[in-house]
Design a protein around this motif. Structure first.
Motif, PDB file in Angstrom:
ATOM      1  N   ASN A  80       1.094  -5.708  -3.873  1.00 13.49           N
ATOM      2  CA  ASN A  80       2.311  -6.349  -4.384  1.00 13.49           C
ATOM      3  C   ASN A  80       3.354  -5.331  -4.817  1.00 13.49           C
ATOM      4  O   ASN A  80       4.499  -5.679  -5.075  1.00 13.49           O
ATOM      5  N   TYR A  81       2.952  -4.051  -4.914  1.00 19.46           N
ATOM      6  CA  TYR A  81       3.885  -2.988  -5.279  1.00 19.46           C
ATOM      7  C   TYR A  81       4.659  -2.526  -4.040  1.00 19.46           C
ATOM      8  O   TYR A  81       4.045  -2.153  -3.038  1.00 19.46           O
ATOM      9  N   ASN A  82       5.994  -2.540  -4.123  1.00 10.08           N
ATOM     10  CA  ASN A  82       6.789  -1.843  -3.112  1.00 10.08           C
ATOM     11  C   ASN A  82       6.882  -0.397  -3.582  1.00 10.08           C
ATOM     12  O   ASN A  82       7.686  -0.059  -4.459  1.00 10.08           O
ATOM     13  N   LEU A  83       6.028   0.437  -3.057  1.00  4.36           N
ATOM     14  CA  LEU A  83       5.876   1.799  -3.563  1.00  4.36           C
ATOM     15  C   LEU A  83       7.157   2.619  -3.403  1.00  4.36           C
ATOM     16  O   LEU A  83       7.507   3.416  -4.287  1.00  4.36           O
ATOM     17  N   GLN A  84       7.875   2.414  -2.315  1.00  5.52           N
ATOM     18  CA  GLN A  84       9.116   3.155  -2.101  1.00  5.52           C
ATOM     19  C   GLN A  84      10.155   2.790  -3.149  1.00  5.52           C
ATOM     20  O   GLN A  84      10.829   3.660  -3.715  1.00  5.52           O
ATOM     21  N   ASP A  85      10.296   1.482  -3.410  1.00  4.52           N
ATOM     22  CA  ASP A  85      11.264   1.038  -4.412  1.00  4.52           C
ATOM     23  C   ASP A  85      10.890   1.545  -5.800  1.00  4.52           C
ATOM     24  O   ASP A  85      11.756   1.979  -6.568  1.00  4.52           O
ATOM     25  N   MET A  86       9.596   1.500  -6.125  1.00  3.85           N
ATOM     26  CA  MET A  86       9.156   1.942  -7.446  1.00  3.85           C
ATOM     27  C   MET A  86       9.377   3.441  -7.619  1.00  3.85           C
ATOM     28  O   MET A  86       9.836   3.912  -8.665  1.00  3.85           O
TER      29      MET A  86
END
Length: 324
Positions: A80-86
């Motif tokens: 559920n994590y958008n790693l790039q955005d985070m």
């Protein structure tokens, strides 16, 4: 000194709530109401941390939380994590590794036995009053003992499944991105390439995380390489298996059956053909669903969010977001 502020988006045990309260100010979602995106946005404008389960964490949400430093998943998975955005917005993410390994491994073993020995099917038939004398072969199944267990993804849970399989005298083969020679010695497992595992497994257990590389890892080509008498077991993430290909494989008899705790779409659609198949055991994503384990997961997530807010670090930060 001002205390950090946390938004608790999911119900958690009182002990975990009290732990957060000892270290942080916090607000909680009103759990009598259905969660909505706008409702979440209205609560995160000034928070430093969010404690949640499975909520989509991306730029659309993060732009409404300018003070946010960390999101803590009450889950081992974090697709559920958008790693790039985070990363771009400087927000850390944590998960709960290790806590649920044995509980999920227990369920996987249950899926293996239930699918192979047709336990769910036989139970439903018996309760329907269909047991007739003399039908000795009606529910002939597949032996678990001395069969071959193939594991794709020999992480902590994969090793826990292999440990249990030893008690059934199963021949354990596995494929993993990196060879686990220590696990081979401890568990008697044998490393093979992916095709060899597919071709030799009587029960194929898929236990990989969901990444771009593992999306539809098991598709039509892989299913066609499996034995016709083999069973596919998936308790990792639904999209690791191409569900359309799996349905076709089951309908056309490429494999004997499946045991599933996860699906490409969750909750699973009521019209999904998998729900109508007698040779498929279907569970509602309950891999970690024991009170003890869920309570421990919530406490690990609570400790992780406090560690990040107080110290800037935690062993539970997911690898892709860990600062070098």
């Amino acid at each position: 000194m001002k205390r950090p502020k946390v938004f608790i988006a999911n119900e958690i045990p009182k002990a975990a709530e009290e732990y957060i309260g000892q270290h942080c100010d916090y607000i909680m979602w009103d759990f009598s109401k259905r969660k909505t995106f706008q409702g979440i946005v209205d609560n995160i404008g000034d928070v430093d941390g969010i404690l949640e389960v499975g909520m989509k964490i991306d730029r659309d949400l993060l732009k409404h939380a300018p003070s946010l430093k960390v999101v803590s998943n009450i889950s081992v998975g974090y697709n559920n994590y958008n790693l790039q955005d985070m990363k771009a917005m400087g927000v850390l993410g944590t998960n709960t590794p290790g806590v649920l390994d044995n509980t999920v491994a227990d369920l996987i073993l249950g899926l293996i036995i239930s699918a192979g020995r047709r336990i769910v099917e036989a139970d439903a038939d018996t309760k329907a009053g269909n047991w007739k004398k003399g039908e000795m072969d009606k529910f002939f199944g597949k032996d678990i003992h001395h069969s071959t267990l193939g594991i794709v993804g020999m992480g902590r849970i994969g090793e826990a499944v292999a440990k249990r399989a030893k008690g059934f005298d199963m021949d354990i083969i596995y494929h993993n991105r990196t060879r686990k020679e220590d696990a081979e010695k401890r568990l008697g497992a044998r490393y093979m390439d992916m095709d060899q595992v597919l071709q030799n497994a009587d029960f194929l257990v898929v236990m990989t995380p969901l990444t771009d590389e593992t999306h539809h890892l098991i598709g039509e080509g892989e299913l066609k390489k499996m034995k016709k008498e083999a069973f596919l077991i998936n308790a990792s993430r639904g999209p690791v298996v191409d569900e359309v290909a799996l349905i076709k494989a089951l309908e056309e008899g490429w494999i004997a059956g499946a045991g599933l705790d996860v699906y490409e779409k969750e909750p699973v659609d009521a019209n999904n053909p998998l729900l109508q198949m007698k040779n498929v055991v279907t569970l509602p994503h309950i891999g970690s669903a024991t009170r003890k384990t869920r309570d421990e997961m919530a406490m690990v997530a609570a400790r992780a969010i406090v560690e990040v807010l107080e110290k800037g670090d935690s062993a539970c930060i997911v690898p892709e977001l860990r600062k070098s």
